[in-house]
Design a protein around this motif. Structure first.
Motif, PDB file in Angstrom:
ATOM      1  N   ASN A 638      51.547  69.432  47.854  1.00  0.00           N
ATOM      2  CA  ASN A 638      50.233  69.537  48.477  1.00  0.00           C
ATOM      3  C   ASN A 638      50.254  69.127  49.938  1.00  0.00           C
ATOM      4  O   ASN A 638      49.512  69.670  50.761  1.00  0.00           O
ATOM      5  N   LEU A 639      51.069  68.142  50.258  1.00  0.00           N
ATOM      6  CA  LEU A 639      51.067  67.601  51.611  1.00  0.00           C
ATOM      7  C   LEU A 639      52.022  68.327  52.549  1.00  0.00           C
ATOM      8  O   LEU A 639      51.863  68.242  53.764  1.00  0.00           O
ATOM      9  N   VAL A 640      52.989  69.051  51.997  1.00  0.00           N
ATOM     10  CA  VAL A 640      54.028  69.660  52.832  1.00  0.00           C
ATOM     11  C   VAL A 640      54.140  71.169  52.638  1.00  0.00           C
ATOM     12  O   VAL A 640      54.453  71.901  53.576  1.00  0.00           O
ATOM     13  N   ARG A 641      53.848  71.659  51.418  1.00  0.00           N
ATOM     14  CA  ARG A 641      54.135  73.070  51.124  1.00  0.00           C
ATOM     15  C   ARG A 641      52.880  73.872  50.766  1.00  0.00           C
ATOM     16  O   ARG A 641      52.990  74.950  50.188  1.00  0.00           O
ATOM     17  N   ARG A 642      51.712  73.375  51.099  1.00  0.00           N
ATOM     18  CA  ARG A 642      50.477  74.112  50.838  1.00  0.00           C
ATOM     19  C   ARG A 642      49.542  73.986  52.034  1.00  0.00           C
ATOM     20  O   ARG A 642      49.678  73.068  52.843  1.00  0.00           O
ATOM     21  N   VAL A 643      48.598  74.894  52.089  1.00  0.00           N
ATOM     22  CA  VAL A 643      47.505  74.765  53.048  1.00  0.00           C
ATOM     23  C   VAL A 643      46.366  74.076  52.309  1.00  0.00           C
ATOM     24  O   VAL A 643      45.835  74.607  51.324  1.00  0.00           O
ATOM     25  N   GLU A 644      46.007  72.889  52.757  1.00  0.00           N
ATOM     26  CA  GLU A 644      45.002  72.054  52.104  1.00  0.00           C
ATOM     27  C   GLU A 644      44.072  71.473  53.172  1.00  0.00           C
ATOM     28  O   GLU A 644      44.411  71.448  54.358  1.00  0.00           O
ATOM     29  N   THR A 645      42.931  70.950  52.730  1.00  0.00           N
ATOM     30  CA  THR A 645      41.992  70.338  53.668  1.00  0.00           C
ATOM     31  C   THR A 645      41.681  68.892  53.274  1.00  0.00           C
ATOM     32  O   THR A 645      41.616  68.548  52.096  1.00  0.00           O
ATOM     33  N   LEU A 646      41.476  68.080  54.287  1.00  0.00           N
ATOM     34  CA  LEU A 646      40.969  66.717  54.156  1.00  0.00           C
ATOM     35  C   LEU A 646      39.745  66.641  55.067  1.00  0.00           C
ATOM     36  O   LEU A 646      39.871  66.748  56.284  1.00  0.00           O
ATOM     37  N   VAL A 647      38.564  66.482  54.475  1.00  0.00           N
ATOM     38  CA  VAL A 647      37.299  66.573  55.210  1.00  0.00           C
ATOM     39  C   VAL A 647      36.664  65.195  55.290  1.00  0.00           C
ATOM     40  O   VAL A 647      36.382  64.574  54.246  1.00  0.00           O
ATOM     41  N   GLU A 648      36.421  64.708  56.503  1.00  0.00           N
ATOM     42  CA  GLU A 648      35.735  63.417  56.624  1.00  0.00           C
ATOM     43  C   GLU A 648      34.232  63.621  56.486  1.00  0.00           C
ATOM     44  O   GLU A 648      33.649  64.552  57.041  1.00  0.00           O
ATOM     45  N   ILE A 649      33.608  62.723  55.724  1.00  0.00           N
ATOM     46  CA  ILE A 649      32.172  62.762  55.476  1.00  0.00           C
ATOM     47  C   ILE A 649      31.483  61.848  56.486  1.00  0.00           C
ATOM     48  O   ILE A 649      31.777  60.642  56.537  1.00  0.00           O
ATOM     49  N   ASN A 650      30.561  62.409  57.248  1.00  0.00           N
ATOM     50  CA  ASN A 650      29.847  61.614  58.258  1.00  0.00           C
ATOM     51  C   ASN A 650      28.379  61.395  57.921  1.00  0.00           C
ATOM     52  O   ASN A 650      27.779  60.428  58.391  1.00  0.00           O
ATOM     53  N   ASN A 651      27.802  62.253  57.123  1.00  0.00           N
ATOM     54  CA  ASN A 651      26.407  62.073  56.725  1.00  0.00           C
ATOM     55  C   ASN A 651      26.279  60.818  55.854  1.00  0.00           C
ATOM     56  O   ASN A 651      26.999  60.654  54.861  1.00  0.00           O
ATOM     57  N   LEU A 652      25.351  59.914  56.205  1.00  0.00           N
ATOM     58  CA  LEU A 652      25.258  58.625  55.528  1.00  0.00           C
ATOM     59  C   LEU A 652      24.863  58.760  54.068  1.00  0.00           C
ATOM     60  O   LEU A 652      25.361  58.018  53.215  1.00  0.00           O
ATOM     61  N   THR A 653      23.977  59.700  53.749  1.00  0.00           N
ATOM     62  CA  THR A 653      23.563  59.857  52.351  1.00  0.00           C
ATOM     63  C   THR A 653      24.708  60.393  51.502  1.00  0.00           C
ATOM     64  O   THR A 653      24.946  59.922  50.388  1.00  0.00           O
ATOM     65  N   VAL A 654      25.421  61.364  52.031  1.00  0.00           N
ATOM     66  CA  VAL A 654      26.565  61.907  51.300  1.00  0.00           C
ATOM     67  C   VAL A 654      27.638  60.840  51.139  1.00  0.00           C
ATOM     68  O   VAL A 654      28.244  60.688  50.077  1.00  0.00           O
ATOM     69  N   LYS A 655      27.853  60.064  52.196  1.00  0.00           N
ATOM     70  CA  LYS A 655      28.840  59.000  52.122  1.00  0.00           C
ATOM     71  C   LYS A 655      28.458  57.981  51.044  1.00  0.00           C
ATOM     72  O   LYS A 655      29.298  57.557  50.229  1.00  0.00           O
ATOM     73  N   ALA A 656      27.178  57.606  51.018  1.00  0.00           N
ATOM     74  CA  ALA A 656      26.706  56.657  50.007  1.00  0.00           C
ATOM     75  C   ALA A 656      26.855  57.243  48.606  1.00  0.00           C
ATOM     76  O   ALA A 656      27.205  56.530  47.655  1.00  0.00           O
ATOM     77  N   GLN A 657      26.576  58.526  48.479  1.00  0.00           N
ATOM     78  CA  GLN A 657      26.724  59.182  47.173  1.00  0.00           C
ATOM     79  C   GLN A 657      28.162  59.064  46.669  1.00  0.00           C
ATOM     80  O   GLN A 657      28.404  58.777  45.498  1.00  0.00           O
ATOM     81  N   ILE A 658      29.121  59.290  47.547  1.00  0.00           N
ATOM     82  CA  ILE A 658      30.527  59.241  47.134  1.00  0.00           C
ATOM     83  C   ILE A 658      30.957  57.821  46.822  1.00  0.00           C
ATOM     84  O   ILE A 658      31.586  57.550  45.786  1.00  0.00           O
ATOM     85  N   VAL A 659      30.623  56.882  47.717  1.00  0.00           N
ATOM     86  CA  VAL A 659      31.128  55.516  47.569  1.00  0.00           C
ATOM     87  C   VAL A 659      30.365  54.750  46.499  1.00  0.00           C
ATOM     88  O   VAL A 659      30.961  54.164  45.586  1.00  0.00           O
ATOM     89  N   ARG A 660      29.042  54.753  46.604  1.00  0.00           N
ATOM     90  CA  ARG A 660      28.233  53.871  45.758  1.00  0.00           C
ATOM     91  C   ARG A 660      27.873  54.499  44.417  1.00  0.00           C
ATOM     92  O   ARG A 660      27.381  53.798  43.536  1.00  0.00           O
ATOM     93  N   GLN A 661      28.090  55.801  44.293  1.00  0.00           N
ATOM     94  CA  GLN A 661      27.722  56.450  43.044  1.00  0.00           C
ATOM     95  C   GLN A 661      28.972  56.998  42.347  1.00  0.00           C
ATOM     96  O   GLN A 661      29.316  56.538  41.258  1.00  0.00           O
ATOM     97  N   ILE A 662      29.666  57.947  42.970  1.00  0.00           N
ATOM     98  CA  ILE A 662      30.777  58.614  42.288  1.00  0.00           C
ATOM     99  C   ILE A 662      31.961  57.680  42.098  1.00  0.00           C
ATOM    100  O   ILE A 662      32.459  57.488  40.974  1.00  0.00           O
ATOM    101  N   MET A 663      32.432  57.071  43.178  1.00  0.00           N
ATOM    102  CA  MET A 663      33.588  56.180  43.040  1.00  0.00           C
ATOM    103  C   MET A 663      33.224  54.916  42.271  1.00  0.00           C
ATOM    104  O   MET A 663      34.011  54.439  41.443  1.00  0.00           O
ATOM    105  N   ALA A 664      32.037  54.375  42.518  1.00  0.00           N
ATOM    106  CA  ALA A 664      31.636  53.160  41.806  1.00  0.00           C
ATOM    107  C   ALA A 664      31.609  53.396  40.300  1.00  0.00           C
ATOM    108  O   ALA A 664      32.084  52.569  39.512  1.00  0.00           O
TER     109      ALA A 664
END
Length: 727
Positions: A638-664
């Motif tokens: 994935n890191l060397v032999r594929r085309v992949e994306t890593l997307v940074e989340i900047n919207n505060l609500t989306v960030k909270a959703q990921i950190v405080r809801q999904i990951m938690a």
């Protein structure tokens, strides 16, 4: 009672005391778990769900079937590759220091135990099914009325597609394709003349025949065929029989400089059917002469033969998962339509314009992704659509929408990945369909798979063009989206739109983008970006600031990333990983990984989303965290032999959703969790003795609670407090 998240204190509970492993070299290859054995351990966890009494009965049958299908694919790809290396005399060690031959010995021992356990589990489930009104019969159990119904079904639905074959010098042993299932028989005519015969069983026929009547009675196909032997070999009687199946090497080799990539794959697919046999299963008690004949003709050794005491083809037990027995299935669940989309009367562009929106599938319906593209196809203001397609369904509404857009005169570019294993043929068909509609179809790189999940829609709004972009962690596949947990980010952020366009131009034109404003992509910058972020978190720890990493992946085996995590752990970074499948990292070892814990969640839905969160000097959960979603696991491919994306989340609500809801919720899960131990096994989380409360189940939590960024005017914008509530 509705489940709520445990308290933040629970998420930041002290790590277990580290272990000291005698003779362990933290700098040696033993610092990694073996990839293949880690995968087998995951499949053991899948099989354990078939034994879990908290799981509905037919869902337990489904887990058993999945464990068998998983193991079959493992053999046709991973074991086949290792065997080729071993036969070629390759002794290069894996990251954990084992040669291909040494790995094959370990795999063989563990996989045989796994297959024996699968039969043991079936022996437990079969009487439970009978008690619940679902009976599996043999031909000897049939009544006269049953025999009449079976004979009619056989003549109408089975007999026309069977090819009974004598085996003698004039009738050579036929080719048995990959995953082929056959009956071998010893026959004798009225004059006492012996005949060896074979009946290959077409995979297009249902494995189980449901007999008429109010109760559910199922007859396996091989029993049906044996019951109707007189129709196949008139005048012969059956002396003995066995069933056998084969798995063949299914890895594709593609010429790097193929003049026509599509044609090359069409040829390669035909080669797959003729790959070398890597495993043969044969029923226990097979007549010795038949067994010897089959082994000789297929060119297999005793080491490649598995005797089956039980039912052949456990993967086909999925046919027993019947919709008309909902009492034996998971309770019904209807994915939500986000409130914000409803507020805008289904207008996806209006909902996205309001602000970024992250949908959590399957809890929020994947229909919103389809609606996004269907709306784009019909909107006169939409000028262009660009779309990646790695895997999708046979009658894909995504492809239909792209065809509609192309036929309407819009500029449509579809990046179809031909190297999506086992979906190559389907992707070729989809590409032909798109080309006929007028879409521009590109196939990406020969050397790299394009695994990124991106959709970009360019729309004229007033005197400017706006790009609406979708980034996903999973495939554009409406069927698997019902059971895979994945994330869909919808945004009209201009920088993300420009980055998406640069990625499409890179894949179609081969020129590396000069810059990316938000994204990191493989194979160019993702691994280096991850290593920089891990190193930065380690520096926060050395400086005395809070330092944490939370990550969720399907697999972590890249040695460079694992060593970076070890170094961060030694610096004092607290690292919590949710890894569904393969994990090469050893957690909880003194002097190496004492600040790392790893768990696996295996339950109703298949965990598939990829997330990584860095405390960024403020710890987790925190609004200051840096949060990313990705299409990539932390594996070399994935890191060397594929085309992949890593997307940074900047919207505060989306960030909270990921950190405080999904990951938690994933970190807090108990009901479906296994905790990886320093010496290898993963242990299921169980309630303490005398503990009466129900274990926290993250899948149940997500089904009951809407995602934060999809809330509309009827819902609060506030991030929910992390509170604990016993059931």
């Amino acid at each position: 009672m509705t489940q709520t998240l445990p308290s933040a204190d629970f998420l930041n509970a002290p790590f277990p005391a580290p272990q000291v492993l005698e003779g362990f070299d933290p700098a040696g290859p033993e610092r990694f778990f073996n990839r293949e054995m880690s995968w087998l351990a995951f499949n053991w966890r899948v099989l354990e769900e078939a034994m879990n009494p908290r799981v509905p009965l037919l869902e337990r049958v489904r887990f058993l079937s999945i464990s068998a299908a998983n193991l079959d694919e493992f053999y046709t790809v991973r074991v086949a590759g290792l065997r080729q290396l071993a036969r070629a005399g390759n002794s290069s060690p894996s990251d954990d220091g084992r040669t291909p031959a040494e790995q094959l010995v370990l795999i063989n021992e563990d996989a045989r135990s796994l297959m024996e356990k699968q039969q043991d589990v079936w022996a437990i489930l079969r009487p439970l099914l009978a008690a619940a009104g679902i009976t599996i019969l043999s031909r000897h159990d049939l009544s006269e009325q049953d025999r009449a119904a079976v004979a009619q079904y056989f003549l109408e639905n089975v007999f026309p597609v069977l090819s009974p074959l004598a085996i003698d010098p004039a009738h050579p042993f036929p080719f048995i394709p990959n995953a082929g299932f056959s009956l071998a028989m010893e026959l004798e005519d009225k004059r006492g003349r012996k005949l060896d015969a074979l009946v290959p069983v077409p995979g297009q026929i249902d494995r189980f025949l449901r007999l008429p009547g109010d109760s559910i009675r199922m007859l396996p196909l091989e029993e049906l065929i044996l019951a109707e032997m007189d129709n196949l070999f008139p005048g012969y009687r059956l002396l003995g029989s066995c069933t056998f199946s084969v798995l063949r090497d299914s890895d594709l080799e593609v010429e790097e400089e193929a003049e026509d990539l599509v044609r090359e794959f069409e040829v390669a697919l035909k080669r797959r059917r003729r790959g070398e046999v890597v495993r043969m299963k044969i029923s226990t008690g097979a007549p010795q002469d038949l067994r010897d004949l089959v082994m000789e003709e297929l060119g297999v050794s005793d080491a490649e033969v598995i005797e089956v005491q039980g039912i052949m083809g456990i993967s086909t037990l999925k046919e027993l998962v019947l919709d008309d027995r909902p009492d034996l299935l998971w309770p019904g669940f209807t994915p939500r339509v986000p409130e914000r989309v409803q507020d805008h009367h289904g207008d996806m562009f209006a909902a996205i314009r309001q602000k970024d929106m992250l949908l959590h599938h399957p809890y929020e319906t994947f229909d919103m992704v389809v609606r996004f593209l269907e709306q784009a196809a019909r909107d006169p203001d939409v000028l262009a659509i660009r779309q990646t397609l790695y895997r999708t369904s046979r009658n894909s509404p995504i492809v239909a929408a792209l065809c509609e857009a192309a036929e309407a005169g819009k500029s449509v570019t579809a990046l179809v990945e031909l190297k999506a294993r086992f979906d190559e043929a389907a992707n070729i068909r989809q590409s032909r369909r798109l080309e006929r509609a007028g879409a521009h179809v590109v196939y990406g790189f020969v050397n790299y798979k394009t695994h990124a999940k991106i959709s970009a829609v360019v729309r004229r709004e007033g005197d400017k063009l706006v790009t609406y972009t979708h980034f996903g962690t999973g495939n554009y596949h409406p069927i698997t989206a019902r059971i895979y947990t994945d994330l869909s980010l919808f945004t009209c952020d201009a920088a993300l739109g420009r980055d998406a366009t640069r990625v499409f131009n890179y894949v179609s034109g081969y020129a590396e983008p000069a810059m990316l404003e938000n994204l990191a992509i493989s194979p160019i910058s993702m691994k280096s970006r991850l290593l920089q972020l891990i190193a930065a978190e380690a520096e926060h720890a050395r400086s005395g600031r809070p330092a944490q990493i939370w990550a969720k992946m399907n697999s972590i085996i890249d040695p460079g990333v694992i060593d970076a995590l070890y170094e961060a752990s030694r610096a004092g970074v607290e690292i919590s990983l949710v890894v569904r499948g393969i994990c090469g990292l050893r957690p909880g070892i003194q002097g190496l990984s004492e600040n790392i814990r790893v768990k696996s969640v295996v339950g109703r839905f298949l965990e598939h989303s990829r997330i990584v969160c860095f405390g960024n000097g403020a710890g987790l959960p925190s609004d200051q965290a840096r949060v990313f979603i990705s299409s990539a696991d932390w594996m070399g491919r994935n890191l060397v032999r594929r085309v992949e994306t890593l997307v940074e989340i900047n919207n505060l609500t989306v960030k909270a959703q990921i950190v405080r809801q999904i990951m938690a919720a994933n970190l807090a899960d108990e009901a479906q969790s296994w905790v990886l131990q320093p010496d290898g096994p993963a242990l299921r989380v169980l309630p303490g003795e005398g503990e009466e409360r129900r274990l926290f189940n993250c899948h149940r939590f997500f089904m009951e609670n809407p995602s934060l960024s999809g809330r509309g005017s009827a819902g609060a914008e506030d991030v929910p407090e992390l509170t604990h509530e016993d059931d």
